[in-house]
Design a protein around this motif. Structure first.
Motif, PDB file in Angstrom:
ATOM      1  N   ILE A 400      18.330  -7.323 -14.409  1.00 39.61           N
ATOM      2  CA  ILE A 400      18.072  -7.942 -15.704  1.00 39.61           C
ATOM      3  C   ILE A 400      19.314  -8.754 -16.043  1.00 39.61           C
ATOM      4  N   VAL A 401      19.136 -10.060 -16.220  1.00 42.37           N
ATOM      5  CA  VAL A 401      20.286 -10.943 -16.413  1.00 42.37           C
ATOM      6  C   VAL A 401      20.135 -11.766 -17.682  1.00 42.37           C
ATOM      7  N   ASN A 402      21.255 -12.273 -18.144  1.00 45.23           N
ATOM      8  CA  ASN A 402      21.251 -13.205 -19.260  1.00 45.23           C
ATOM      9  C   ASN A 402      20.583 -14.496 -18.804  1.00 45.23           C
ATOM     10  N   VAL A 414      17.809  -6.555 -23.337  1.00 44.60           N
ATOM     11  CA  VAL A 414      16.771  -7.489 -22.923  1.00 44.60           C
ATOM     12  C   VAL A 414      17.384  -8.662 -22.181  1.00 44.60           C
ATOM     13  N   GLY A 415      16.788  -9.029 -21.077  1.00 45.67           N
ATOM     14  CA  GLY A 415      17.210 -10.201 -20.322  1.00 45.67           C
ATOM     15  C   GLY A 415      16.095 -10.648 -19.407  1.00 45.67           C
ATOM     16  N   GLU A 416      16.384 -11.635 -18.586  1.00 42.67           N
ATOM     17  CA  GLU A 416      15.381 -12.130 -17.635  1.00 42.67           C
ATOM     18  C   GLU A 416      15.356 -11.241 -16.407  1.00 42.67           C
ATOM     19  N   ILE A 417      14.164 -10.931 -15.945  1.00 43.66           N
ATOM     20  CA  ILE A 417      14.027 -10.114 -14.757  1.00 43.66           C
ATOM     21  C   ILE A 417      14.075 -11.029 -13.528  1.00 43.66           C
ATOM     22  N   GLY A 447      11.306 -15.761 -15.209  1.00 48.68           N
ATOM     23  CA  GLY A 447      10.973 -16.312 -16.509  1.00 48.68           C
ATOM     24  C   GLY A 447      10.432 -15.281 -17.477  1.00 48.68           C
ATOM     25  N   ASP A 448      10.411 -14.008 -17.082  1.00 47.72           N
ATOM     26  CA  ASP A 448       9.935 -12.934 -17.948  1.00 47.72           C
ATOM     27  C   ASP A 448      11.114 -12.136 -18.488  1.00 47.72           C
ATOM     28  N   LEU A 449      11.014 -11.756 -19.735  1.00 43.26           N
ATOM     29  CA  LEU A 449      12.040 -10.936 -20.369  1.00 43.26           C
ATOM     30  C   LEU A 449      11.671  -9.469 -20.222  1.00 43.26           C
ATOM     31  N   ALA A 450      12.677  -8.643 -19.893  1.00 47.85           N
ATOM     32  CA  ALA A 450      12.414  -7.233 -19.631  1.00 47.85           C
ATOM     33  C   ALA A 450      13.664  -6.409 -19.919  1.00 47.85           C
ATOM     34  N   THR A 451      13.491  -5.095 -19.832  1.00 42.41           N
ATOM     35  CA  THR A 451      14.610  -4.154 -19.923  1.00 42.41           C
ATOM     36  C   THR A 451      14.530  -3.203 -18.733  1.00 42.41           C
ATOM     37  N   GLY A 456      16.046   3.388 -13.995  1.00 45.31           N
ATOM     38  CA  GLY A 456      15.551   2.304 -13.157  1.00 45.31           C
ATOM     39  C   GLY A 456      14.109   1.926 -13.386  1.00 45.31           C
ATOM     40  N   TYR A 457      13.524   2.377 -14.498  1.00 48.53           N
ATOM     41  CA  TYR A 457      12.174   1.942 -14.869  1.00 48.53           C
ATOM     42  C   TYR A 457      12.286   0.653 -15.689  1.00 48.53           C
ATOM     43  N   PHE A 458      11.417  -0.292 -15.379  1.00 47.74           N
ATOM     44  CA  PHE A 458      11.464  -1.596 -16.028  1.00 47.74           C
ATOM     45  C   PHE A 458      10.293  -1.747 -16.992  1.00 47.74           C
TER      46      PHE A 458
END
Length: 568
Positions: A400-402, A414-417, A447-451, A456-458
């Motif tokens: 998960i990145v900025n 929250v960031g981009e997966i 292009g999807d936002l995730a946590t 390690g569950y997304f």
């Protein structure tokens, strides 16, 4: 980008699933050859009462390969397939790949403008379709597309549903077609139009037709998807991409028994989800692929009961329909052991009710066309986390990145997966600039936002893109907006997705009419249905005097969403 953090998800893998696998250096057709050699007498396909064994399927696939070769198809040529779920769709797919061609899967409900773009962009020289769709194909071949020259479509192979039916259904089907008013006027033998049944009768099941494939570099297919611009792009998937993702899915479903499973194919095979977890996985495990030409809930229920289907991948809308049908609770659906939900969020209530009715396991996963498509899945028989897409598959790294900097964010933020693995595409067809935007150092920016939590569950939070997912299909707002802007009475249009308990999301259109023009929802609905596939047509229209905009004039769709939330 170097992965320095530990992979917390590995600690929660089932003990039967390894962290990494050796992927066979094989092409997709090799998998069919392997299964046919070991399980030749076992059923490979069942379609409305007709069964093909693996030996018969391979024979037909070789006939198709010979027929395509006679039409001049060579390695690297593009062969488009526009068929519903039927035996011919499977035969055409493996037959084209056997020649070394690149398959272009085409949605049968595309309207002319969508079909025209895909054929022109891919440069397909052959299209395999069904007689019901021929009038649309004929119009496309006779029209000059706005985007460039007429597609290089030299040959069209036309089949009929009857070609896949058993006796006497194959005799009765044309009678029903005529009774329903369908009398196809197809000029076989002219303009490069060929009868599927005649080609197959004249072709030979030549075992020497097996193009030399480099699985790591040679393309198996172009799978078209949209983007933030609304322009459909051809995702280049190699044989290795598809084989690897199929092996990953098979490893995750470690209780799947070779030569014994029955896969219910209500998902369309032209969709990459159905292609991987149904057609390719079924062939790889020598299963029986039970094909349904369309999703009809009564037919699905009866098929599960009569054919004892064991594996049922689908979209949430399918499971919603099943659990809410009055017959579901009265029928024996206990054969279902595994159901994997993708393409849209799976409501917890749907999961619980489905499992109560069937006794099987329904779990949610995640993927995208650019990853063949599966990247994440919840454990099937072990601890899953509701509301998440689960854990990355073996050999799939994930971060998960900025979205702006590309730097990893803290756990829970929250960031981009972004993902990296053997299933990640080679790139977009003839679009190096678009490829560079999403593939960076081998990492696919979704292009999807995730946590990601500390185990390690997304969990998907939102989409950076404005993509609407309705019933498992991606809808790109700009494409719908452009159609609306073409209407002479529309001044401004904005499209957003709204919650829909059945489809996941529905399309809502905000319309600002031109001064003095009176527009109605019925008029715009007719306009859109003539220019868009049915699943893209707005379900709701709201007419306004203006739309919320930024200082530079950009429509603020988040304001429209906020208005809806304030009304609920």
């Amino acid at each position: 980008m170097e992965l320095s953090n530990p992979r917390p998800w590995l600690r929660h893998y089932p003990k039967e699933v390894a962290e990494s696998y050796d992927y066979p250096n094989k092409s997709i057709p090799d998998l069919l050859l392997d299964s046919a050699s070991k399980y030749g007498d076992r059923p490979a396909i069942h379609f409305l009462g007709k069964t093909l064994t693996y030996s018969k399927l391979l024979e037909d696939v070789r006939r198709m390969a010979d027929a395509l070769r006679r039409l001049g198809v060579a390695k690297g040529d593009r062969v488009a397939i526009m068929l519903p779920n039927c035996p011919q769709a499977v035969i055409a797919y493996y037959g084209a790949l056997l020649t070394g061609a690149i398959v272009v899967q085409t949605n049968p409900i595309y309207v002319e403008r969508e079909l025209q773009h895909q054929l022109a962009d891919s440069g397909a020289s052959v299209l395999i379709t069904v007689d019901l769709l021929y009038p649309r194909v004929s119009r496309v071949r006779g029209e000059k597309p706005e985007e460039g020259p007429v597609p290089a479509l030299q040959n069209v192979i036309v089949t009929s549903i009857k070609d896949g039916l058993p006796f006497p259904k194959n005799i009765l089907y044309p009678i029903k077609q005529r009774r329903d008013g369908f009398r196809p006027d197809i000029p076989y033998g002219k303009l490069g139009i060929h009868s599927y049944s005649r080609l197959m009768a004249e072709a030979k099941p030549d075992p020497t037709i097996h193009s030399v494939i480099d699985p790591a570099s040679d393309l198996a297919q172009l799978q078209y998807t949209g983007g933030t611009t609304g322009v459909a792009k051809g995702v280049m998937l190699t044989h290795r991409n598809l084989v690897a993702n199929m092996v990953q899915a098979s490893a995750w479903c470690y209780r799947v028994r070779e030569g014994k499973e029955r896969f219910l194919a209500a998902l369309p095979l032209f969709h990459v989800f159905g292609l991987t977890v149904l057609m390719n996985l079924s062939v790889y495990k020598a299963g029986e692929l039970i094909l349904l030409p369309r999703f009809d809930i009564v037919q699905v229920l009866e098929t599960i009961r009569s054919k004892k289907a064991t594996i049922f991948p689908g979209a949430p809308t399918m499971y919603v329909a099943l659990i809410n049908h009055p017959q579901a609770a009265k029928m024996d659906l206990s054969s279902i052991e595994i159901a994997i939900s993708g393409s849209a969020p799976l409501p917890l209530e749907v999961q619980q009710r489905f499992e109560a009715i069937t006794g099987g396991r329904l779990i949610e996963g995640y993927g995208l066309t650019e990853a063949s498509p599966v990247t994440h899945v919840n454990p099937i028989w072990e601890r899953r986390k509701n509301g998440t897409i689960g854990l990355p598959l073996p050999d799939t790294d994930c971060r998960i990145v900025n979205p702006e900097t590309g730097e990893p964010v803290a756990i829970g933020e929250v960031g981009e997966i972004v993902v990296h693995g053997p299933q990640v595409m080679k790139g977009y067809w003839n679009r190096p600039e678009e490829t560079a935007k999403v593939l960076k150092d081998g990492w696919l920016h979704t292009g999807d936002l995730a946590t990601m939590d500390d185990e390690g569950y997304f969990a998907i939070v939102d989409r950076i893109k404005d993509v609407i997912i309705a019933g498992g299909f991606n809808i790109y707002p700009r494409e719908v907006e452009e159609v609306l802007y073409e209407h002479p009475g529309v001044r401004e249009a904005a499209i957003i997705g709204i919650k829909d308990d059945y489809r996941g999301e529905s399309v809502k259109a905000y319309i600002v009419p031109k001064d003095g023009v009176q527009l109605t929802a019925e008029e715009l609905n007719r306009w859109c249905r003539e220019r868009l596939a049915s699943f893209k047509v707005p379900h709701v229209y709201e007419f306004r005097d203006d739309l919320p905009k930024s200082i530079i004039g950009k429509v603020l769709k988040r304001k429209l969403h906020e208005e809806l939330e304030g009304q609920s």
